[in-house]
Design an enzyme around this catalytic site. Structure first.
Site, short mmCIF file in Angstrom:
data_model
loop_
_atom_site.label_atom_id
_atom_site.label_comp_id
_atom_site.label_asym_id
_atom_site.label_seq_id
_atom_site.Cartn_x
_atom_site.Cartn_y
_atom_site.Cartn_z
CG HIS A 1 -2.00 1.04 1.13
ND1 HIS A 1 -1.78 2.36 1.44
CD2 HIS A 1 -3.28 0.96 0.71
CE1 HIS A 1 -2.89 3.05 1.23
NE2 HIS A 1 -3.82 2.22 0.79
CD GLU B 1 -5.29 2.72 -3.08
OE1 GLU B 1 -6.45 2.54 -2.70
OE2 GLU B 1 -4.33 2.80 -2.30
O1 G3P Z 1 -6.55 1.79 0.44
C1 G3P Z 1 -7.51 2.70 0.06
C2 G3P Z 1 -6.97 4.04 -0.11
O2 G3P Z 1 -5.64 4.29 -0.01
C3 G3P Z 1 -7.83 5.08 -0.64
O3 G3P Z 1 -8.12 5.89 0.43
O4 G3P Z 1 -9.47 7.45 1.71
O5 G3P Z 1 -8.94 7.93 -0.67
O6 G3P Z 1 -10.55 6.13 -0.13
P1 G3P Z 1 -9.33 6.91 0.31
#
Ligand code: G3P
Length: 226
Positions: free
Chosen positions: A97, A145
């Site tokens: 992550h 992400e």
């Molecule tokens: O692991 C999920 C993440 O990093 C996204 O976070 O708070 O933007 O949904 P968020």
């Protein structure tokens, strides 16, 4: 294994918010279970290590670890051991992550060890290049992400659709067996629908649900347009 990886999938990463720790973690996992049962959508949760055992005992949806260390049993004080997570009842784990990055050799080791132990691997990436690199390791999922959008409330599926589409295309070319998730800033049904329209098979998300006034209602909205 089949039902754990059923798509579309929503994975809610509990991170270290107080709203998703301890008793709150259990309540949130139960809300996820309610929505999963009501809608038939595969919803998995990734609580903190201390909450894993209890939540895996209490709910009937997949429970993931947020991270496991590339260690073998023995003297590694403070580390998270795969065998212990397995015993706690986890179905899989996030790997690499953005808030817990690993070196490539360790990602490879964890992808291999999860597969050997019938655990689902979700390798997180920050862009198309790293998605391309880790796909060759053969994880079950790659979750892309962009770090700058994490926790921003600005959905990746709308702010940086090219990163999701580019990851889907790159993964498809290298190993079509690897499924793509996307995350960062996702919170609504429209965000989730946009993510699926871009070719991902689900989302990895956190703050949009965890910090919502009514997380169960927010989850119902999230899956309402699938
Ligand atoms: O692991 C999920 C993440 O990093 C996204 O976070 O708070 O933007 O949904 P968020």
């Amino acid at each position: 294994m089949k039902s754990i990886t059923k798509t579309p999938i929503v994975i809610l990463n509990f991170k270290t918010y107080l709203e998703s720790s301890g008793e709150n973690a259990l309540r949130l996992a139960q809300a996820c279970e309610n929505v999963a049962k009501e809608t038939g959508i595969n919803i998995a949760v990734a609580p903190q290590h201390m909450d894993l055992y209890r939540i895996a005992q209490e709910v009937d949806i997949p429970v993931f670890a947020q991270h496991l260390d590339p260690i073998t049993p023995g003297g590694h004080t403070g580390s998270a051991l795969l065998e212990c997570a397995l015993d706690a009842g986890v179905a899989g784990t996030l790997i690499n992550h953005s808030e817990k990055r690993m070196i490539l050799a360790d990602i490879d080791e964890m992808v291999q060890r999860t597969a050997q132990n019938d655990l689902v691997s979700v390798v997180c990436t920050n862009n198309i290049n790293t998605s391309t690199a880790v796909t060759s390791l053969g994880p079950d999922f790659v979750a892309v992400e962009p770090p700058e959008l994490i926790g921003s409330g600005i959905p990746v599926s709308q702010a940086e659709p090219e990163v999701v589409e580019g990851t889907v295309a790159a993964v498809q070319k290298i190993n079509p067996g690897v499924k793509v998730l996307c995350g960062a800033g996702i919170s609504t049904g429209d965000d989730m629908k946009a993510a699926l329209d871009l070719g991902s098979v689900g989302v990895l998300l956190a703050s949009g649900i965890i910090l919502a006034e009514n997380p169960e209602k927010a989850l119902l909205d999230l899956v309402s347009k699938i």
